[in-house]
Design an enzyme around this catalytic site. Structure first.
Site, mmCIF file in Angstrom:
data_model
loop_
_atom_site.group_PDB
_atom_site.id
_atom_site.type_symbol
_atom_site.label_atom_id
_atom_site.label_comp_id
_atom_site.label_asym_id
_atom_site.label_seq_id
_atom_site.Cartn_x
_atom_site.Cartn_y
_atom_site.Cartn_z
ATOM 1 C CG ASP A 178 1.332 -3.319 -1.016
ATOM 2 O OD1 ASP A 178 0.277 -3.912 -0.755
ATOM 3 O OD2 ASP A 178 2.312 -3.281 -0.242
ATOM 4 C CG ASP A 221 2.073 -8.386 4.365
ATOM 5 O OD1 ASP A 221 2.687 -8.548 3.298
ATOM 6 O OD2 ASP A 221 1.552 -7.311 4.699
HETATM 7 C C1 DGJ Z 1 2.507 -4.743 2.384
HETATM 8 C C2 DGJ Z 1 3.091 -5.824 1.534
HETATM 9 O O1 DGJ Z 1 2.306 -6.977 1.590
HETATM 10 C C3 DGJ Z 1 4.515 -6.086 1.981
HETATM 11 O O2 DGJ Z 1 5.044 -7.164 1.275
HETATM 12 C C4 DGJ Z 1 5.311 -4.842 1.764
HETATM 13 O O3 DGJ Z 1 5.379 -4.564 0.395
HETATM 14 C C5 DGJ Z 1 4.682 -3.705 2.518
HETATM 15 N N1 DGJ Z 1 3.296 -3.546 2.238
HETATM 16 C C6 DGJ Z 1 5.389 -2.417 2.203
HETATM 17 O O4 DGJ Z 1 4.769 -1.332 2.745
#
Ligand code: DGJ
Length: 752
Positions: A491, A561
């Site tokens: 991430d 997200d």
């Molecule tokens: C952003 C990601 O896109 C989410 O799926 C998740 O992993 C969060 N970060 C966790 O902090």
């Protein structure tokens, strides 16, 4: 007739020495340019294959006021200001967008590029330290390198063009070499330029702008007078403007007309600048964004730009997408999982956020096992002292107090259940409240004597520094060596700011953004190579770094997200313009949806998520008995169809950006299986009847609707079409699964 293997060796690139014309061609496309008067490289054509070029499309001559002439050439009708070119230097009366800009020690910056020589070779160049499209064998492609030289000084620009033998694709990249006695500062170095005359062939552009939780929205625009830039300045390819665009025209539809898809294989700041000039010609220049960029080239140094992939189709936008999908899937993505069916996962992020215990996780895993889910992914919150997004980034060791049975305990538990185990990391970041910051505050990217800007309470590590990268890589290797991990989600949750590196001199600070990306690629390359069994998934707050560069290291990325099924239809539809379905992960989440508050049926959520690499992101233990039955059925069904979804041909049929409905379709490579997605956003009391015609089927084959048993010929589905269901209520979807049958089965059925 020539034997087949000899035919396959046909030359793809020729140079006519009399006319000085280069022709890159295969069975699908032609790319033509020539060395014009005064050794200027002029563009002629890129598009559908032509049989032979007879050299009659020389750029017309006309004396135009205020478009001055080429030094030492008295022809007043010949000007760089209008001539379509392959790669423009700067100054000297070409006032349009330059592709390259330099600054010498004395402050001067004119760069007058002229043809010097060229070379044709088999295969494709390897671009050190950069992701790129590759070949599996030399015979698959040919590469032309045209060297341009400044008229005065030993500053060289090598333009590399590769044409694949069997694909409607040209790749381009550029190497700038300083062979002069003094250092120069590179202020701009585009990967490519393409100039089109005023034929109307390319008067529109489609870009993929967006935002966090709103990635890759289709935006189709007329190319109008002046200059427009589609770009990112955030240090990543960004949610806000993806590094893929399409050149097209107003007559092109999903199935008809010309389109050129353009991928910059790069994950940092990019720009695609488009200029419509004084006589309505169009110039497109793309590559690393010149904003906040400079690169010092000492004598004998060189600079390599990222690669750009140009995909052509005269079969509309779907045609262009398919050529692009195939290239990305077959020659950009790599590694063990490139063609493997991806496991159905459950991720605990939206189920628990930071608030979990070993026990809670085990309960989700138990349920996942019962439902047939194949992998459990432990998301953010397992390391350091991470109970919120305020701390611990940089501390890649387990949070013992939270994980009472230890990370290994969880991994073992998952494996004993027969599931795979996945883990979340965010290697490029540092929290002020972390052991890493307490021991190495200098690892943080920051300007001297200034407090850097936080975003999500976190800061960026200075990945331009080898020492910083090694410190993180070491921790990650320890983790991966000590625990059996089958999947990693990498991430990256903020944009870059305070862009400065203490390790670089004052004249080199313009290099930081690009050096960061090179550092990132080095580390991604090291780790993916050292742990090839791991399925790596890219992520940047959802789809903030969803680009062809990351795809070279990680075959899939978290699309957004935003898990709201209704908004996801648009996000996935837009993403499909440039990216293969195997790269797009999509999860079913709980309702009310956490991003929008919307309530949709479980079926709707799953029908949409089945348009990508499928998974769940909710607390399975909170499902009702009926929902569990439904989830088990969904999981079983996706296992049946996933080869077709992930590796079949994908078609966009109805555009949700334009209508209240949406439709897409997957067809297996053998054309025996079809999955049709239909949806309607809002209900009407007096609705239209919507219809859809399928595509990509075998006209003579018979296809049976697996739910109703209805049988159709391929030609019938493709021409007569079918109606959408009579949906009732908002946010309705349907997935129709057809499988081909042999004709005997139809006769038997009608005899029954
Ligand atoms: C952003 C990601 O896109 C989410 O799926 C998740 O992993 C969060 N970060 C966790 O902090």
């Amino acid at each position: 007739m020539r034997p087949v293997n000899e035919e396959r060796r046909a030359t793809l690139i020729t140079f006519d020495t009399n006319e000085k014309v280069f022709h890159l061609t295969n069975q699908k496309i032609s790319y033509l340019f020539q060395v014009e008067e005064s050794d200027i490289l002029a563009h002629i054509y890129f598009g559908k294959k032509i049989q032979k070029y007879h050299h009659h499309k020389k750029y017309p001559r006309r004396d135009r006021g205020f478009s001055g002439n080429v030094p030492l050439n008295d022809d007043r009708s010949y000007s760089k200001d209008t001539l379509p070119q392959e790669y423009s230097g700067h100054g000297g009366m070409d006032y349009r967008l330059p592709s390259i800009m330099i600054r010498r020690e004395n402050g001067s910056n004119l760069l007058d590029l002229r043809y010097e020589k060229h070379q044709i070779q088999k295969g494709k160049l390897t671009l050190d330290g950069l992701p790129q499209a590759y070949v599996k064998e030399e015979n698959e492609a040919e590469t032309l390198i045209v060297t341009l030289k400044d008229r005065q000084e030993d500053i060289y620009v090598d333009l590399a063009y590769t044409i694949y033998r069997d694909r409607a694709i040209i790749t381009r990249s550029v190497k700038v070499r300083n062979e002069s006695e003094s250092s120069i500062m590179l202020e701009k170095a585009a990967s490519f330029q393409i100039d089109f005359t005023n034929s109307g062939r390319f008067d529109e552009v489609i870009a993929l702008p967006g935002a966090h939780v709103k990635e890759r929205q289709l935006s189709r625009q007329t190319i109008s007078d002046g200059i427009k830039s589609f770009e990112s300045r955030r240090g990543t390819s960004s949610h806000q403007m993806n590094s893929f665009i399409v050149l097209t025209n107003k007559y092109t539809t999903e199935f008809v007309g010309e389109a050129i898809g353009i991928h910059l294989v790069y994950s940092g700041n990019h720009s695609f600048e488009i200029e419509k000039d004084q006589i309505n010609q169009v110039r497109l220049v793309g590559g690393i964004n010149a904003y906040n960029f400079s690169w010092e080239l000492q004598p004998s140094d060189h600079f390599q730009t990222p690669e750009v992939i140009l995909t052509y189709s005269d079969q509309g936008l779907n045609g262009m997408s398919q050529v692009t999908h195939q290239l990305l899937q077959e020659r950009v993505a790599r590694g063990t999982h490139q063609y493997q069916q991806r496991p159905i996962l459950v991720n605990n992020w939206e189920a628990t956020y930071f608030d979990f215990t070993s026990k809670k996780i085990e309960a989700i895993v138990d349920e996942a096992k019962t439902l047939g889910i194949e992998m459990f992914v432990l998301d953010d919150g397992w390391f350091g002292k991470r109970d919120s997004d305020q701390s611990s980034l940089g501390d890649w060791f387990e949070y013992q107090e939270k994980l009472t049975r230890g990370l290994k305990g969880i991994a073992d538990y998952v494996h004993q259940k027969g599931l795979k185990f996945g883990l979340w990391i965010e290697p490029e970041m540092i929290s002020i409240d972390s052991k890493l910051y307490r021991t190495h505050p200098e690892f943080m990217m920051q300007e001297p004597n200034r407090v850097p800007a936080a975003s999500r309470s976190q800061h960026v590590l200075d990945f331009t520094q080898k020492e910083v990268r090694m410190a993180i890589e070491k921790q990650l290797r320890q983790l991966l060596d000590s625990i059996e991990i089958d999947y990693i989600k990498w991430d990256m949750n903020r944009s870059l700011s305070d862009v400065y590196s203490a390790s670089l001199g004052k004249q080199n600070q313009g290099e930081v953004m690009h050096r960061y990306v090179l550092g990132l690629y080095e580390m991604m390359g090291n780790l993916t190579k050292a742990y090839p069994h791991i399925l790596w998934e890219g992520c940047s707050g959802g789809g903030g770094r969803f680009d062809a560069g990351i795809l070279h290291y990680m075959p899939q990325s978290w699309t957004s997200d935003n898990t709201d099924a209704v908004e996801r239809i648009n996000i996935q539809y837009g993403t499909s313009l440039g990216y293969p379905i195997s790269a797009m992960t999509a999860h079913v989440s709980a309702v009310p949806n956490h991003q929008t508050g919307r309530i949709t049926r479980l079926k709707t959520r799953s029908d949409v998520a089945m348009g990508g690499v499928f998974g769940y992101e909710l607390d399975l233990t909170k499902l009702s008995a009926d929902e569990k039955v439904a989830v088990k059925t969904q999981v079983d069904f996706y296992k049946q169809i996933r080869q077709t979804v992930q590796y079949g041909d994908f078609y966009r049929l109805k555009n949700p950006f334009e209508q209240n409905i949406a439709s897409w379709e997957f067809v297996s490579k053998d054309q025996n299986e079809v999955l049709l997605f239909l949806s309607r956003r809002l209900a009407n009391a007096q609705p239209d009847f919507h219809e859809v015609c399928l595509v990509g089927l075998v006209p003579e084959k018979l296809y049976k609707n697996q739910k109703t048993g209805d049988i159709y010929s391929g030609s019938e589905l493709m021409t007569v079409g079918i109606y959408f269901p009579d949906f009732y209520g908002d946010f309705q979807t349907e997935l129709i699964h057809f499988i081909s049958i042999d004709k005997g089965e139809e006769v038997n059925e009608s005899n029954d």
